[in-house]
Design a protein around this motif. Sequence first.
Motif, mmCIF file in Angstrom:
data_model
loop_
_atom_site.group_PDB
_atom_site.id
_atom_site.type_symbol
_atom_site.label_atom_id
_atom_site.label_comp_id
_atom_site.label_asym_id
_atom_site.label_seq_id
_atom_site.Cartn_x
_atom_site.Cartn_y
_atom_site.Cartn_z
ATOM 1 N N TRP A 183 0.840 -1.213 0.000
ATOM 2 C CA TRP A 183 0.000 0.000 0.000
ATOM 3 C C TRP A 183 0.871 1.257 0.000
ATOM 4 O O TRP A 183 0.580 2.230 -0.690
ATOM 5 C CB TRP A 183 -0.910 -0.005 1.227
ATOM 6 N N GLY A 215 -0.473 2.404 -3.231
ATOM 7 C CA GLY A 215 -1.838 2.676 -2.792
ATOM 8 C C GLY A 215 -2.723 1.432 -2.794
ATOM 9 O O GLY A 215 -2.230 0.309 -2.732
ATOM 10 N N PRO A 216 -4.048 1.622 -2.895
ATOM 11 C CA PRO A 216 -4.988 0.493 -2.793
ATOM 12 C C PRO A 216 -4.715 -0.606 -3.816
ATOM 13 O O PRO A 216 -4.817 -1.798 -3.505
ATOM 14 C CB PRO A 216 -6.348 1.142 -3.055
ATOM 15 N N GLN A 217 -4.347 -0.197 -5.042
ATOM 16 C CA GLN A 217 -4.078 -1.180 -6.088
ATOM 17 C C GLN A 217 -2.895 -2.071 -5.691
ATOM 18 O O GLN A 217 -2.958 -3.306 -5.785
ATOM 19 C CB GLN A 217 -3.754 -0.425 -7.379
ATOM 20 N N ALA A 246 -1.847 -2.581 -2.664
ATOM 21 C CA ALA A 246 -2.221 -3.364 -1.479
ATOM 22 C C ALA A 246 -2.930 -4.658 -1.881
ATOM 23 O O ALA A 246 -2.619 -5.737 -1.365
ATOM 24 C CB ALA A 246 -3.117 -2.533 -0.564
ATOM 25 N N LEU A 247 -3.894 -4.542 -2.799
ATOM 26 C CA LEU A 247 -4.644 -5.731 -3.230
ATOM 27 C C LEU A 247 -3.728 -6.733 -3.922
ATOM 28 O O LEU A 247 -3.742 -7.932 -3.619
ATOM 29 C CB LEU A 247 -5.778 -5.329 -4.176
ATOM 30 N N LEU A 259 -6.828 -0.968 3.780
ATOM 31 C CA LEU A 259 -7.368 -0.044 2.773
ATOM 32 C C LEU A 259 -8.131 1.107 3.423
ATOM 33 O O LEU A 259 -8.084 2.240 2.954
ATOM 34 C CB LEU A 259 -8.286 -0.798 1.799
#
Length: 420
Positions: A95, A99-101, A103-104, A333
Amino acid sequence: MHDVHPARVLAEEGSRRDPHGDEAPASVSLGVIVREWSRIGCIGFGGPPAHIALFRDLCVKRRGWLTDAQFERAIAATNLLPGPASTQLAIYCAWRLRGPQGALIGGLCFIVPGLVLILALSALFLAGSPPSSWIRGAGMGAGAAVAAVAVRAGLGVAAPIWRRSGVASDLEHHHHHHRQHQRPRVLAYALAGGIAAATAGPWLVLVLLACGAIELGWQQRGLTRDLAGLHAWPLLAVVAEPGGAGALIWTALKVGALAFGGGFVIIPLMQSDAVSTYHWMTHSQFLNAVALGQVTPGPVTQTVAAVGYSAGGLAGGLLAALVAFAPSFAFILLGAARFERLLLNERVAAFLAGAAPAAAGAIIGSAIPLTLALSETWQYLLLAAAAVALLALRRNVVLTLIAAGAVGAAAGLLGAPISP
């Protein structure tokens, strides 16, 4: 200046130096995250300590993506969250980079290799049709050593808690309570957790929450009104005791969202559900599932997929994993930007000061039902040998379990009694 919390200074310095990822290297591509996080997912044998060492080596030493202080704060924050801490660390580090992308993708790459492996091994060891005698023997051999692994894991969680309890917390200083007053409470919580794990399995999650609530009340006697919110948790936990697919979701949710204080605490949290309450698996199969969770790379939480496989085949295994890991992704997130505030939250620290010793006690206490699950005399001998290897000689957990499995496989081939 005398009243300033040291962590607060650290946090302020941190936020000045690092405006949450703004200065993170823009050059880190998703491809790099996929490659590095998958690599750690494939070689991450040996539980959270190994995962933390691998991520520190990657993110701090080799690539310089995070400073040492930032990485330590990330560990501290993930330890305050329920669920698998090293998985949350993996998600958080990714993350920080994308960022969120990120992190996933990072989280999935860390989880999936071990998940694929444990589901494949579950199909071999936990399938309905009885496999050949050496496979059954290998499962019984590795399962025999599991109780010793539990004691080792529990002592590992307990040691730092006991050391810290010798130093009174900041809040305790305000009340002029000194260090000798904290240790009896720590022992009481650990004992409560141990007894709950050894006897009344289904209630363990309530004991963890209650110990946290009691310690919070003790440290903040002037702030009792804040406890009202906490009291709703145990009620929710009791109300949500369903059957069928809901039961599997509830068991996995406990593992992912209510497991405070150490990855192995998921084992006593699942045992009574899997074996006694819902009869998804026999005692022997549960021991196999725990052993599989230990010898596969990646998070120990994947043990829940083996339980899910027994409950409902491949779909059950995937559902259990999805439910168990979803809270970790949600925490990062939704909350990663607030990690600094979490580290300064005295209520969270007080709650954990009660829940963590209870979890350590529960992990050690789980050794009792894990031992009672053994069915053959030779398994007890193997457990004794594993206990010496793990507790006295401090041997590697994964290698010890594989050795126990090999001995069991040999015993099966040589015609030792093997329970169905």
